[in-house]
Design a protein around this motif. Sequence first.
Motif, PDB file in Angstrom:
ATOM      1  N   HIS A   1     -16.340 -45.572-145.443  1.00 29.96           N
ATOM      2  CA  HIS A   1     -16.484 -44.162-145.808  1.00 29.96           C
ATOM      3  C   HIS A   1     -15.284 -43.361-145.333  1.00 29.96           C
ATOM      4  CE1 HIS A   1     -19.239 -40.342-145.877  1.00 29.96           C
ATOM      5  NE2 HIS A   1     -18.130 -40.206-146.581  1.00 29.96           N
ATOM      6  N   TYR A   2     -14.905 -43.508-144.049  1.00 27.83           N
ATOM      7  CA  TYR A   2     -13.790 -42.686-143.582  1.00 27.83           C
ATOM      8  C   TYR A   2     -12.462 -43.115-144.194  1.00 27.83           C
ATOM      9  CZ  TYR A   2     -12.228 -45.994-139.841  1.00 27.83           C
ATOM     10  OH  TYR A   2     -11.753 -47.054-139.117  1.00 27.83           O
ATOM     11  N   ILE A   3     -12.316 -44.400-144.534  1.00 24.95           N
ATOM     12  CA  ILE A   3     -11.094 -44.823-145.220  1.00 24.95           C
ATOM     13  C   ILE A   3     -11.024 -44.176-146.603  1.00 24.95           C
ATOM     14  CG2 ILE A   3      -9.896 -46.789-146.281  1.00 24.95           C
ATOM     15  CD1 ILE A   3     -10.761 -48.487-143.922  1.00 24.95           C
ATOM     16  N   PHE A   4     -12.177 -44.111-147.280  1.00 25.50           N
ATOM     17  CA  PHE A   4     -12.228 -43.446-148.582  1.00 25.50           C
ATOM     18  C   PHE A   4     -11.822 -41.975-148.446  1.00 25.50           C
ATOM     19  CE2 PHE A   4     -14.527 -40.883-151.717  1.00 25.50           C
ATOM     20  CZ  PHE A   4     -14.149 -41.495-152.904  1.00 25.50           C
ATOM     21  N   GLU A   5     -12.346 -41.307-147.429  1.00 27.28           N
ATOM     22  CA  GLU A   5     -12.000 -39.900-147.219  1.00 27.28           C
ATOM     23  C   GLU A   5     -10.521 -39.758-146.855  1.00 27.28           C
ATOM     24  OE1 GLU A   5     -13.938 -37.704-148.113  1.00 27.28           O
ATOM     25  OE2 GLU A   5     -15.929 -38.586-148.062  1.00 27.28           O
ATOM     26  N   TYR A   6     -10.023 -40.674-146.042  1.00 27.90           N
ATOM     27  CA  TYR A   6      -8.595 -40.676-145.694  1.00 27.90           C
ATOM     28  C   TYR A   6      -7.731 -40.759-146.945  1.00 27.90           C
ATOM     29  CZ  TYR A   6      -4.090 -42.686-144.394  1.00 27.90           C
ATOM     30  OH  TYR A   6      -2.743 -42.940-144.301  1.00 27.90           O
ATOM     31  N   GLN A   7      -8.081 -41.713-147.815  1.00 30.32           N
ATOM     32  CA  GLN A   7      -7.317 -41.880-149.062  1.00 30.32           C
ATOM     33  C   GLN A   7      -7.361 -40.608-149.900  1.00 30.32           C
ATOM     34  OE1 GLN A   7      -8.412 -46.656-149.563  1.00 30.32           O
ATOM     35  NE2 GLN A   7      -9.302 -45.149-150.912  1.00 30.32           N
ATOM     36  N   SER A   8      -8.531 -40.017-150.009  1.00 25.91           N
ATOM     37  CA  SER A   8      -8.688 -38.804-150.823  1.00 25.91           C
ATOM     38  C   SER A   8      -7.829 -37.669-150.278  1.00 25.91           C
ATOM     39  CB  SER A   8     -10.158 -38.378-150.856  1.00 25.91           C
ATOM     40  OG  SER A   8     -10.973 -39.416-151.349  1.00 25.91           O
ATOM     41  N   MET A   9      -7.850 -37.497-148.958  1.00 23.63           N
ATOM     42  CA  MET A   9      -7.084 -36.410-148.344  1.00 23.63           C
ATOM     43  C   MET A   9      -5.589 -36.640-148.453  1.00 23.63           C
ATOM     44  SD  MET A   9      -9.337 -35.677-144.924  1.00 23.63           S
ATOM     45  CE  MET A   9     -11.092 -35.300-145.032  1.00 23.63           C
ATOM     46  N   MET A  10      -5.145 -37.875-148.235  1.00 25.51           N
ATOM     47  CA  MET A  10      -3.708 -38.151-148.288  1.00 25.51           C
ATOM     48  C   MET A  10      -3.176 -38.018-149.718  1.00 25.51           C
ATOM     49  SD  MET A  10      -2.819 -38.423-145.233  1.00 25.51           S
ATOM     50  CE  MET A  10      -1.114 -38.568-145.729  1.00 25.51           C
ATOM     51  N   ALA A  11      -3.976 -38.424-150.700  1.00 25.32           N
ATOM     52  CA  ALA A  11      -3.555 -38.266-152.092  1.00 25.32           C
ATOM     53  C   ALA A  11      -3.398 -36.783-152.431  1.00 25.32           C
ATOM     54  CB  ALA A  11      -4.574 -38.925-153.030  1.00 25.32           C
ATOM     55  N   GLU A  12      -4.316 -35.963-151.929  1.00 26.77           N
ATOM     56  CA  GLU A  12      -4.226 -34.528-152.190  1.00 26.77           C
ATOM     57  C   GLU A  12      -3.061 -33.897-151.433  1.00 26.77           C
ATOM     58  OE1 GLU A  12      -7.031 -30.497-152.170  1.00 26.77           O
ATOM     59  OE2 GLU A  12      -7.887 -32.454-151.674  1.00 26.77           O
ATOM     60  N   LEU A  13      -2.853 -34.331-150.191  1.00 25.42           N
ATOM     61  CA  LEU A  13      -1.771 -33.770-149.379  1.00 25.42           C
ATOM     62  C   LEU A  13      -0.401 -34.077-149.976  1.00 25.42           C
ATOM     63  CD1 LEU A  13      -1.255 -32.255-146.661  1.00 25.42           C
ATOM     64  CD2 LEU A  13      -1.005 -34.514-145.596  1.00 25.42           C
TER      65      LEU A  13
ATOM     66  N   GLY B   1      -8.925 -28.338-142.100  1.00 24.61           N
ATOM     67  CA  GLY B   1      -9.068 -27.823-143.460  1.00 24.61           C
ATOM     68  C   GLY B   1      -7.719 -27.402-144.021  1.00 24.61           C
ATOM     69  N   LYS B   2      -7.709 -27.026-145.274  1.00 27.68           N
ATOM     70  CA  LYS B   2      -6.453 -26.628-145.911  1.00 27.68           C
ATOM     71  C   LYS B   2      -5.822 -25.434-145.205  1.00 27.68           C
ATOM     72  CE  LYS B   2      -7.522 -28.244-150.605  1.00 27.68           C
ATOM     73  NZ  LYS B   2      -7.687 -27.841-152.030  1.00 27.68           N
ATOM     74  N   GLN B   3      -6.645 -24.456-144.883  1.00 34.53           N
ATOM     75  CA  GLN B   3      -6.120 -23.243-144.263  1.00 34.53           C
ATOM     76  C   GLN B   3      -5.595 -23.512-142.859  1.00 34.53           C
ATOM     77  OE1 GLN B   3      -5.584 -20.487-145.884  1.00 34.53           O
ATOM     78  NE2 GLN B   3      -4.681 -19.483-144.081  1.00 34.53           N
ATOM     79  N   GLY B   4      -6.303 -24.341-142.116  1.00 37.96           N
ATOM     80  CA  GLY B   4      -5.859 -24.674-140.766  1.00 37.96           C
ATOM     81  C   GLY B   4      -4.538 -25.414-140.757  1.00 37.96           C
ATOM     82  N   LEU B   5      -4.389 -26.383-141.664  1.00 33.46           N
ATOM     83  CA  LEU B   5      -3.122 -27.116-141.771  1.00 33.46           C
ATOM     84  C   LEU B   5      -1.986 -26.167-142.129  1.00 33.46           C
ATOM     85  CD1 LEU B   5      -4.287 -30.313-143.717  1.00 33.46           C
ATOM     86  CD2 LEU B   5      -3.521 -30.212-141.340  1.00 33.46           C
ATOM     87  N   LYS B   6      -2.267 -25.259-143.023  1.00 29.90           N
ATOM     88  CA  LYS B   6      -1.256 -24.298-143.452  1.00 29.90           C
ATOM     89  C   LYS B   6      -0.866 -23.373-142.303  1.00 29.90           C
ATOM     90  CE  LYS B   6      -0.337 -20.733-146.943  1.00 29.90           C
ATOM     91  NZ  LYS B   6      -0.894 -19.977-148.091  1.00 29.90           N
ATOM     92  N   GLU B   7      -1.858 -22.878-141.556  1.00 26.20           N
ATOM     93  CA  GLU B   7      -1.580 -21.971-140.448  1.00 26.20           C
ATOM     94  C   GLU B   7      -0.759 -22.657-139.353  1.00 26.20           C
ATOM     95  OE1 GLU B   7      -5.111 -20.167-138.975  1.00 26.20           O
ATOM     96  OE2 GLU B   7      -5.612 -19.194-140.883  1.00 26.20           O
TER      97      GLU B   7
END
Length: 438
Positions: free
Chosen positions: A110-122, A346-352
Amino acid sequence: MDYKYFPHTESDLKAMMDKVGVKDLDGLYAQIPDAIRFKNDYQLPSEMSEIEVRQLFDKLGSQNQQMTCFAGYGVYDHYTPSVIPSLLQRSEFLTSYTPYQAEISQGTLHYIFEYQSMMAELTGMDISNASMYDGTTACAEAMMMAVAAGKKQNKVLVSDTLNPDTRKVLDTYALHQGIELETIAQKDGETDVDDMKSRLAQGGVAGVIVQQPNAVGIVEDYTGFAEACHEQKALFIMDSVAADLAVLKTPGEWGADIAVGDGQSLGIPMQWGGPYVGYMCCTEKLIRKMPGRIVGMTKDNRDQRAFVLTLQAREQHIRRQKATSNICSNQSLMALFVTIYMSLMGKQGLKEAAELSYAGAHYLCDKLLATGKFHLAYDKPFFNEFLVKYDGDVDSLYKRFIDAGILGGVKVDDGILFAVTEKRTKEEIDNLLNIAAL
């Protein structure tokens, strides 16, 4: 005495000794001269209680000099939320080393799937694999991936603005893979696009590797690079600091075919060089050339959401000589680390966090230039890292920083490369400026 935690029984030992033809364990060392055998007692401390052990390590830890870090060059002092270590150790995540048995590894998958999803978006890419060892080897894997995709083309062009440590790893991998590396010249601190196009035109190029921001912190303009590569059937590879992609133009937006880099900037402590986590993302058409594995989401026979190993290159297990890479593991624990970090921020935290790093670096740069003792090595756009020349003794200045408890940048050639993250306060920056102005 019978120690239950020793793996070998007396019968096991006897069977092994009979096999090698010795009567006892001393016989294994019979050829070692008696004069060099260690016969004294080991200098081990006496037994301690739990509190005594903690006190001992506190005492040892106090001998380390805790420094305020303004160094970067590939490793950055970002803040680690305190909840991460606690979540890392939960049993549903901290499970088997490799999740081959999906039915008992759902947390890991599960967390690998989430990792992949986040890295693809990033990164703005189609696909992410389940992590690599670190940023340098991820870049080397991308180099080999480009050659594998290019079939008969075995030349890879590498920008001179790539971090030298990464380049050394590329050289090592290329030496044993029959890959020819050529360096694209730099011009005023940036990749020379004319030199790249000239080398591409000579043919035989499988890929081009650039870095964003580059080794000295410059945010390069890669307009037209992807098109130039694709015209010559070469892949465009971008190596980026993961955290910076929260605000910078992504590799996907630049038209990259492969995006790689280190995920250490996503909250992983510097910790003397590791462990870190390399990321690798690519376009969908390159999915079967990508090393490692990909986790997918499906449904089980009860119509519940489930996670499985959707794709892993068959050659890694059966026809190893045909494999692009024989990597069959990953820094899964560190992938979990950055997944929790990105979830918390989150997106906003990374941006800040990125914007704070940018603001601090530009404040420091402006104040250093105002002293009249520093000037920019390259008057180019930068993010949170910049190279300056010092009108004085660089070694003496660096020592003054160290004596004051400050890791004042990294000495690069005859200049100093400063980096600022969201952890650096105005007070810390002003303290460094006061020392620099002496």
